[in-house]
Write an enzyme that holds these catalytic residues in place. Structure first.
Site, short mmCIF file in Angstrom:
data_model
loop_
_atom_site.label_atom_id
_atom_site.label_comp_id
_atom_site.label_asym_id
_atom_site.label_seq_id
_atom_site.Cartn_x
_atom_site.Cartn_y
_atom_site.Cartn_z
N ARG A 116 46.75 7.59 -40.81
CA ARG A 116 45.37 7.85 -41.40
C ARG A 116 45.90 8.86 -42.55
NH1 ARG A 116 44.06 8.34 -36.03
NH2 ARG A 116 42.78 5.77 -36.13
N LYS A 138 42.53 7.02 -56.67
CA LYS A 138 42.24 5.60 -57.18
C LYS A 138 43.86 5.06 -57.09
CE LYS A 138 38.19 3.82 -59.85
NZ LYS A 138 38.42 3.29 -60.65
N GLU A 180 45.69 2.65 -72.68
CA GLU A 180 44.34 2.88 -72.20
C GLU A 180 44.47 4.66 -72.40
OE1 GLU A 180 43.67 2.87 -69.37
OE2 GLU A 180 44.36 1.13 -68.05
N LYS A 222 40.60 13.14 -68.36
CA LYS A 222 40.89 12.64 -67.92
C LYS A 222 40.08 13.16 -66.85
CE LYS A 222 41.67 8.93 -64.22
NZ LYS A 222 43.16 8.06 -63.79
N GLU A 232 33.71 7.89 -57.98
CA GLU A 232 32.96 7.11 -59.06
C GLU A 232 31.42 6.40 -58.73
OE1 GLU A 232 33.65 2.89 -61.12
OE2 GLU A 232 35.22 4.14 -60.45
N ARG A 236 32.41 8.84 -63.94
CA ARG A 236 33.79 8.22 -63.70
C ARG A 236 33.65 6.44 -64.32
NH1 ARG A 236 38.79 8.97 -59.45
NH2 ARG A 236 40.08 7.65 -60.31
N ASN A 240 36.25 3.11 -66.39
CA ASN A 240 36.45 0.91 -67.45
C ASN A 240 36.52 -0.12 -67.94
OD1 ASN A 240 36.96 1.62 -63.98
ND2 ASN A 240 34.68 1.61 -63.19
N HIS A 243 38.01 -2.91 -68.74
CA HIS A 243 38.81 -3.75 -67.54
C HIS A 243 38.47 -4.42 -66.63
CE1 HIS A 243 41.54 0.51 -68.24
NE2 HIS A 243 41.82 0.18 -67.28
N HIS A 247 40.63 -7.11 -66.05
CA HIS A 247 41.15 -7.06 -64.72
C HIS A 247 41.34 -8.87 -64.60
CE1 HIS A 247 41.07 -2.86 -62.78
NE2 HIS A 247 41.47 -3.06 -63.52
N HIS A 260 49.04 -4.99 -67.53
CA HIS A 260 48.15 -4.47 -67.55
C HIS A 260 47.32 -3.49 -69.01
CE1 HIS A 260 44.11 -2.28 -65.78
NE2 HIS A 260 44.55 -1.04 -66.48
#
Length: 361
Positions: A116, A138, A180, A222, A232, A236, A240, A243, A247, A260
């Site tokens: 956990r 993330k 990026e 960032k 997010e 935030r 994206n 993306h 993606h 990527h």
């Protein structure tokens, strides 16, 4: 050494940056008051270059994962969890992840769910991981149905940035990481953005000091964004940019055709055209995006990608809600959030990109 603080509900953490830190991880851990890691995780590409020596100096056992986006999947995580259990790691231990964005995403997710939650430290060795993946908490893996559909917000205890590692990065990886940089600069540092076109052909000649400045300027943006909106829920989402289509391109091609950043570069070009069509970005702004990305001849082609093959992946984007997929689109001075773009509209723009109708204007 340069330092930045990232605010987090799990506890604030620090980014430390200086050429040479990757060769002195033991010293960094001791200086920051952290327990020395009980496990160092890297991949078969980075381990012989950086992680093996670091693991030996700590000392800590080294686990090498297979390299590549295709390995960012649940079986990799399950194997990693089993090896930590066999090694007797407890909740009080720390893990070091030495590698690129795929590696830090995967190891960070495994750390989030092991017992956990166990502490981890990110040691990014690629440009993309330095300016984006290692910061913000993330973590996650891909499914066949789409990119990053399984994951958790689990920030590292520390991020160690050593731009010396970029000296061993292949040119393709370096160029992919620049997408990026473009995204981050567009969101929050237009002075940096304006300097990017002149750097397109000089990456190989950049000094460590120049790389340090570029990376730190991106990290300032960032860190500010994720500190203001960790999970997010609002601003935030700006990160994206590019993306949604990016993606989808990765997933539709089995995570093997594009790096990527390369997929994000195509996504940025598509987002700029959508923004121009909707009147939120000027013609000059779209040109500025194309100039920042640079010649698309340097990016794997989208010629063989079936537009209809992207439809399902766009529809499953993790940013979707009851109203559809929330796109981020560029404006002349930043971005606009929560733009509802019909998938058909996006695919028309993609088809125009394939045909060269946008790039050759």
């Amino acid at each position: 050494m340069q330092r930045l603080t990232v605010e987090s509900s799990h506890g604030d953490y620090t980014i430390v940056a200086r050429p040479g830190l990757a060769n002195d991880l033991r010293g960094v851990f001791l200086e920051e008051g952290l327990n020395l890691p009980r496990s160092v995780v890297s991949n078969t590409t980075v381990a012989p270059l950086w992680a093996a020596a670091a693991a030996q100096s700590l000392p800590a056992p080294l686990i090498e994962l297979a390299d590549g986006e295709a390995e960012k999947k649940w079986p990799t995580v399950e194997d990693l969890l089993g090896r930590w259990l066999e090694g007797g790691l407890t909740r009080g231990d720390t893990i070091a992840a030495v590698g690129g964005g795929v590696l830090t995403d995967t190891v960070g997710f495994a750390a989030a769910i092991y017992l956990r939650g166990i502490s981890w430290v990110a040691v990014p060795t690629t440009l993309l991981a330095m300016v984006d993946a290692s910061v913000g908490g993330k973590t996650g893996v891909n499914l066949e149905q789409g990119k990053n559909l399984v994951g958790a917000f689990w920030p590292p205890r520390l991020v160690v940035v050593d731009v010396s590692t970029l000296s061993t990065l292949p040119a393709r990886e370096l160029k992919a990481g620049m997408a990026e940089v473009v995204k981050t600069a567009w969101i929050g540092d237009h002075d940096l953005l304006s300097s990017l076109p002149e750097r397109l052909n000089t990456y190989d000649a950049m000094t460590p000091a120049e790389w340090q400045e570029l990376v730190m300027r991106c990290l300032v943006v960032k860190a500010r964004v994720v500190s203001d909106d960790e999970r997010e829920a609002g601003p935030r989402a700006a990160l994206n940019l590019g993306h949604t289509l990016g993606h989808a391109l990765e997933a539709a091609t089995g995570y093997r055709h594009f790096l990527h950043g390369e997929a994000v570069a195509w996504g940025l070009l598509a987002a700029a055209r959508l923004a121009r069509q909707r009147g939120v970005l000027s013609t000059e702004g779209e040109v500025r995006m194309r100039e920042a990305i640079g010649p698309t001849e340097n990016i794997p082609t989208i010629a063989g990608v079936d537009p209809e093959g992207l439809r399902a992946h766009i529809g499953r984007d993790k940013k979707r809600d009851a109203e559809g997929v929330a796109w981020v689109l560029p404006t002349d001075d930043g971005v606009v959030l929560n733009q509802r773009v019909a998938t058909g509209e996006a695919l028309e723009v993609f088809t125009d990109l394939q045909k060269g109708l946008i790039l050759n204007e």
